[in-house]
Design an enzyme around this catalytic site. Structure first.
Site: not given
Ligand code: NAD
Length: 482
Positions: A172, A247, A281, A385
């Site tokens: 997804k 992650e 990130c 963040e």
């Molecule tokens: P998010 O957590 O809002 O969403 C990430 C994914 O999870 C999306 O596909 C979203 O639809 C899905 N999601 C949302 N609710 C869910 C649930 N209840 N169950 C399962 N999946 C669900 O994050 P975002 O806003 O898309 O991305 C930004 C964040 O990602 C930042 O915090 C960033 O630091 C982090 N990030 C971390 C890394 C890493 O490698 N550590 C890399 C890139 C981004």
């Protein structure tokens, strides 16, 4: 553009409900196309397809799976420019960045795991007259959930090792950036990749993501996203004893020691701060600078930041595009206001109304790179963040104080240290509570190395053999000759 569809058992299909969502170009506010608003029934169908495909895929010799990874890398390479264009349109990032980072790394992920698989062998251990053989089996069907900041880059980083290890996939992508995952599915269909091995279900996190995590037949979840979502994923998966890799978010320190050669490092420190509008990130958003060089650092840093060309992402000369959405712009602006309330002084940038970007679409989500000073390193602005183009500058007097300041957040993903003495930087790096430390460099990635965070930045490591271990079950078979 044609609508984005789910990809299930080798076919493109709408959500069973027929509902759709819009995907928006954040640089213009215009709708690009629609994507399915899928729900648990679509996840159920995709999982059944993945379960059906699992026996044949897991029995496919690894040499053949490696050939598929090479073919996927070749096909993505042929589509490099299209992928860069789609990613730039969906995320608002500059086309040059989408080419250099997103499109290139997506190819590299498949190529790397193909070559890594060719070289990989598991050890045997002999003791007490017996030989212990490490045997790897696929997990079965795995769930992959990814964010919007590096859409295809992070998806392929999970898809490649999962396929290599013989798993089938229900993935997804973020609902904000579905285009390149859809394009990857199209490539798979075109090159005849086996049906049902890779399935894609689009939609909202609490609906599709949650259904993937809850599905009892999906035995492992690799999740990249925010810490708050990671907590929900962990809480859902733990009682089912699923394997999880998380992650999560970061609030990384950039530490400039007193012997750092400022002119030499400045471009890299700016890159570490503002690549992809700070929406990586790993970006360093808390810049700790030794007090003896704070003023010259500040002057040179602001000059370099003001050289960033914010503008239309499709323009080749743009070095910073929009942020991901109007909602996210408002979130970042709320932190800029908070920084002021907490006593910070804006040295450059500010909200869109403080510091408008000329020549861009009026409905685009544009912000200028923003630099604060005068904030406590424990202020909310310096600890939470923001995930946008905002950094805070903090002077320190000695290395011990810098370590304390660097470690003073709930996060522990990455950090960078800038010094004229590599050994000193190496020793300093061992004192940071993070999963990744760069010394005199940033985002310098060797894909064989462990990648992941500590504290609230995640659980587990990806990369090289760590991903192979996550995406397989290991059995030790201890054999004694009769
Ligand atoms: P998010 O957590 O809002 O969403 C990430 C994914 O999870 C999306 O596909 C979203 O639809 C899905 N999601 C949302 N609710 C869910 C649930 N209840 N169950 C399962 N999946 C669900 O994050 P975002 O806003 O898309 O991305 C930004 C964040 O990602 C930042 O915090 C960033 O630091 C982090 N990030 C971390 C890394 C890493 O490698 N550590 C890399 C890139 C981004």
């Amino acid at each position: 553009m044609d609508p984005v569809l789910n990809y299930i058992d080798g076919e493109f299909v709408a959500a069973q409900s027929g509902e759709t969502l819009d995907t928006i170009n954040p640089a213009t506010g215009e709708v690009i196309t629609t994507l399915p608003r899928s729900r648990s029934e679509d996840v159920g169908t995709a999982t059944s397809a993945a379960m059906k495909a699992a026996p044949a895929w897991s029995a496919t010799p690894i040499s053949e799976r490696i050939r598929w990874l090479h073919r996927l890398a070749d096909a993505l390479m042929e589509e490099h420019e299209t992928i860069a264009h789609l990613e730039s349109m969906d995320t608002g990032k500059p086309i040059s960045l989408a080419r250099r980072v997103d499109a290139s790394r997506s190819v590299a992920n498949f190529r790397f795991y193909a070559e890594f698989g060719e070289q990989h062998s598991d050890p045997t251990f002999s003791d007490h007259g017996a030989v212990n053989h490490v045997h790897r089996s696929p997990i079965g069907c795995v769930g992959l959930i990814t964010p919007w900041n590096l859409p295809l880059y992070l998806l392929t980083w999970k898809v490649a090792p999962a396929l290599l290890m013989g798993n089938t996939i229900v993935a997804k992508p973020s609902e904000l950036t579905p285009l390149t995952a859809h394009h990857l599915a199209g490539i798979m269909q075109r090159i005849g990749f086996p049906n049902g091995v890779f399935n894609l279900v689009h939609g909202l996190g609490p609906e599709v993501g949650q259904a993937i995590v809850e599905h009892p037949k999906i035995r492992a979840i690799s999740f990249t996203g925010g810490t708050a979502t990671g907590k929900i994923v962990a809480a859902t998966a733990a009682p089912m004893f699923k394997k999880i890799s998380l992650e999560l978010g970061g609030k990384n320190a950039t530490v400039v020691l007193d012997d750092a050669p400022l002119e030499k490092i400045m471009d890299d420190v700016v890159r570490a701060s503002f690549t992809n509008s700070g929406q990586v990130c790993l970006c360093g958003s808390r810049i700790l600078v030794h007090s003896s060089i704070y003023e010259p650092f500040k002057q040179q840093f602001i000059k370099a930041v003001e050289g960033i060309v914010v503008g239309d992402p499709s323009n080749e000369s743009t070095t910073m595009g929009s942020v991901i959405s109007k909602d996210h712009q408002q979130k970042v602006e709320s932190y800029i206001r908070l920084g002021r309330e907490e006593g910070g002084k804006v040295l450059s940038g500010g909200t869109a109304s403080d510091s408008p970007v000329d020549g861009v679409h009026p409905n685009g989500a544009f912000l200028r790179p923003t630099v604060f000073e005068g904030l406590s390193h424990t202020s909310r602005t310096a600890c939470e963040e923001i995930f946008g183009p905002v950094v805070t500058l903090h002077p320190f007097d000695d290395d011990d104080e810098a370590v304390t300041m660097a470690n003073a957040t709930e996060y522990g993903l990455a950090g960078s240290i800038w010094t004229g003495d590599a050994q000193r930087g190496h020793a300093f790096g061992q004192r940071l509570d993070t999963g990744i430390v760069w010394v005199n460099t940033w985002l310098n990635r060797d894909l064989r190395t462990p990648f992941g965070g500590v504290k609230q930045s995640g659980v587990g490591r990806e990369g090289g053999a760590w991903s192979l271990n996550f995406f397989s079950e290991l059995t030790n078979i201890c054999v004694l000759e009769p």
